[in-house]
Write an enzyme that holds these catalytic residues in place. Structure first.
Site, PDB file in Angstrom:
ATOM      1  N   LYS A  22       0.831  -1.204   0.000  1.00  0.00           N
ATOM      2  CA  LYS A  22       0.000   0.000   0.000  1.00  0.00           C
ATOM      3  C   LYS A  22       0.867   1.257   0.000  1.00  0.00           C
ATOM      4  CE  LYS A  22      -1.849   1.868   3.969  1.00  0.00           C
ATOM      5  NZ  LYS A  22      -1.724   3.316   4.020  1.00  0.00           N
ATOM      6  N   ASN A  23       1.873   1.267   0.875  1.00  0.00           N
ATOM      7  CA  ASN A  23       2.643   2.503   1.020  1.00  0.00           C
ATOM      8  C   ASN A  23       3.602   2.754  -0.150  1.00  0.00           C
ATOM      9  OD1 ASN A  23       1.282   3.016   3.345  1.00  0.00           O
ATOM     10  ND2 ASN A  23       2.957   2.458   4.737  1.00  0.00           N
ATOM     11  N   CYS A 116      -5.462   7.828   8.980  1.00  0.00           N
ATOM     12  CA  CYS A 116      -5.719   7.272  10.313  1.00  0.00           C
ATOM     13  C   CYS A 116      -5.494   8.322  11.383  1.00  0.00           C
ATOM     14  CB  CYS A 116      -4.779   6.099  10.573  1.00  0.00           C
ATOM     15  SG  CYS A 116      -5.259   4.590   9.734  1.00  0.00           S
ATOM     16  N   ARG A 121      -0.830  14.992  12.600  1.00  0.00           N
ATOM     17  CA  ARG A 121      -0.010  14.572  11.452  1.00  0.00           C
ATOM     18  C   ARG A 121       0.190  15.795  10.563  1.00  0.00           C
ATOM     19  NH1 ARG A 121      -1.862   8.699   9.360  1.00  0.00           N
ATOM     20  NH2 ARG A 121       0.225   8.707   8.485  1.00  0.00           N
ATOM     21  N   ASP A 305       4.253   1.028  12.003  1.00  0.00           N
ATOM     22  CA  ASP A 305       3.088   0.314  11.458  1.00  0.00           C
ATOM     23  C   ASP A 305       2.985  -1.121  11.980  1.00  0.00           C
ATOM     24  OD1 ASP A 305       2.220   2.473  10.077  1.00  0.00           O
ATOM     25  OD2 ASP A 305       2.793   1.755   8.094  1.00  0.00           O
ATOM     26  N   ARG A 397      -8.608  -0.544   4.211  1.00  0.00           N
ATOM     27  CA  ARG A 397      -7.722   0.465   3.625  1.00  0.00           C
ATOM     28  C   ARG A 397      -6.376  -0.151   3.249  1.00  0.00           C
ATOM     29  NH1 ARG A 397      -6.373   4.915   7.203  1.00  0.00           N
ATOM     30  NH2 ARG A 397      -5.104   5.225   5.376  1.00  0.00           N
TER      31      ARG A 397
END
Ligand code: UD1
Length: 417
Positions: A22-23, A116, A121, A305, A397
């Site tokens: 995903k990242n 999230c 952030r 994570d 997600r």
């Protein structure tokens, strides 16, 4: 609202191909904007964050189609440079469109990104990097209006090795005349993957994986086919699931070198590990033991994570482990849910002391965020009795078919609509 129902205590056995990261794929999809032609991304996971990113690309005037595990993006006819707030709010990584739009069109209008809830952030480092390259950025009532200004390559320095700010700076630098040197960048493997995509498309970017990246801007980019790297955090989730439930699983499609910090912890906790170039085999035959303090840090340190996921596995083991979360301020929201399952975890500021209770018990719990949700599934796999994990939208997600993959490994998990 659907939820996962897990009957815990079934060991996991078998082989699983880990989906694309995903990242990696989210910034690479933004980078497709730089290419005036068709790009094909293989190993593109089917995640809600990916769907939301494809929606943004379509809205900007690109063709964006899924074909099996690939997506085809054609940004030849980019028509818009503004992204509406409801799409920006879907996820944090949407902020990477800022650098990509600046590089391709010289302007961008978007709002602050969502993502999230992990505490504040900020995006100050992203904006500082783009301003240092010459971009003019106005911040007006939550909206960001960016113009090319006098974009020019130069040396810029990130005060913190932020993953997102590094990606934004690299993408913007691709559109700057001259050479940009970015010092103090994040060294995450997903940044090397972004560099791999850009290089394959003809961009002159080097240094990813070290703390300095150099970009020679304004190269002519061409259509490219690229395979996205495997998802190291999804891999960590399946490994921790097996560590908690027992059994032996073999993961393919992920490089063990990107997971050294997590593998070291699992080994210390009593798991047996074997690795090949693109494979990780983990066997877990007894209750996990407490391990040396786990301190999250930028790569190659222990990934934030994976913090909740490893904590969930150790909470159902024996012995104590101290966690220290150093990346985000509010990343222990899963702890209250784990306590419902009998976990003994004391939080004080950045620290969380986990005292293994031998075995967790099933309970009805709710995902608090993406990795927090995955942690509850890990806990449920090892727990006695039935666990119901709600708020699956968080999990979707970042995980493709988490329930089906775990079922294929022998877990008793199903989605109840
Ligand atoms: C990325 C990942 C996310 C992961 C995180 C840490 C994506 C889409 N997201 O998030 O899944 O949890 O890395 O590995 O790839 N910071 C600032 N100012 C900024 C930017 C960051 O102070 O402008 C701080 C943050 O508050 C945090 C630290 O820098 O303390 C690292 O954040 P960063 O690496 O930017 O994380 P993200 O890119 O948001």
């Amino acid at each position: 609202m659907s939820y996962y129902e897990i009957q815990g205590g079934r060991p996991l056995y078998g082989t699983l191909a880990v989906h694309g990261a995903k990242n990696s794929v989210l910034p690479i999809l933004a980078a497709c904007l730089l290419v005036p032609g068709q790009c094909v991304l293989h190993n593109c996971p089917d995640l809600s964050d990916v769907s939301a990113t494809l929606d943004i690309l379509r809205l900007l005037g690109c063709r964006a189609d899924r074909e099996g595990d690939a997506v085809v993006i054609d940004a030849s006819s980019l028509t818009r440079w503004n992204i509406p707030e409801h799409l920006m709010r879907e996820m944090r990584s949407s902020v990477t469109f800022l650098g990509a739009l600046l590089a391709r069109l010289g302007e961008a209008e978007l709002s602050y990104p969502g993502g999230c809830e992990l505490g504040p952030r900020p995006i100050d480092l992203h904006l500082a990097a783009l301003r240092a390259l010459g971009a003019e950025i106005l911040e007006e009532q939550g909206a960001l209006v960016c113009r090319r200004g006098t974009l020019r390559g130069r040396e810029i320095c990130l005060a913190v090795p932020s993953v997102g700010a590094t990606e934004n700076a690299v993408l913007a630098a691709c559109g700057c005349p001259g050479v940009t040197t970015i010092v103090g960048v994040a060294r995450e493997p997903e940044i090397a993957d972004l560099q791999g995509f850009l290089q394959a498309a003809g961009a002159r970017v080097t240094g990813a994986g070290t703390s300095t990246i150099e970009v020679e801007g304004c190269a002519e980019l061409h259509p490219v086919e690229y395979r996205v790297m495997g998802d190291r955090i999804a891999a960590a989730t399946y490994l921790c699931g097996c560590a908690a439930a027992g059994g032996e699983v073999s993961l393919t499609g992920v490089s063990p070198d990107t997971l050294t910090a997590v593998l070291t912890c699992l080994e210390e906790a009593g798991c047996a590990l074997h690795t090949g170039p693109d494979q990780i085999v983990l066997a877990s035959r007894a209750l996990l033991r407490g391990i040396s303090p786990v301190r999250t840090a930028p790569y190659p340190g222990f990934p934030t994570d994976a913090q909740a996921i490893l904590m969930a596995a150790l909470a159902g083991g024996e012995g104590a482990t101290l966690f220290e979360e150093n990346i985000f301020d509010s990343r222990y929201r899963h702890v209250d849910e784990l306590r419902r399952m009998g976990a003994d975890i004391q939080v004080a500021g950045r620290a969380a002391m986990v005292s293994g209770v031998g075995r967790l018990h099933g309970a009805a719990v709710r995902s608090t965020d993406l990795r927090g949700g995955a942690a509850l599934v890990v806990a449920g796999l090892g727990a006695e009795g039935v666990t119901q994990v709600g708020e699956l939208r968080h999990i979707r997600r970042g995980y493709q078919a988490l329930d089906k993959n775990l079922s294929a490994l022998g877990a008793d998990i199903r989605e109840i609509p």
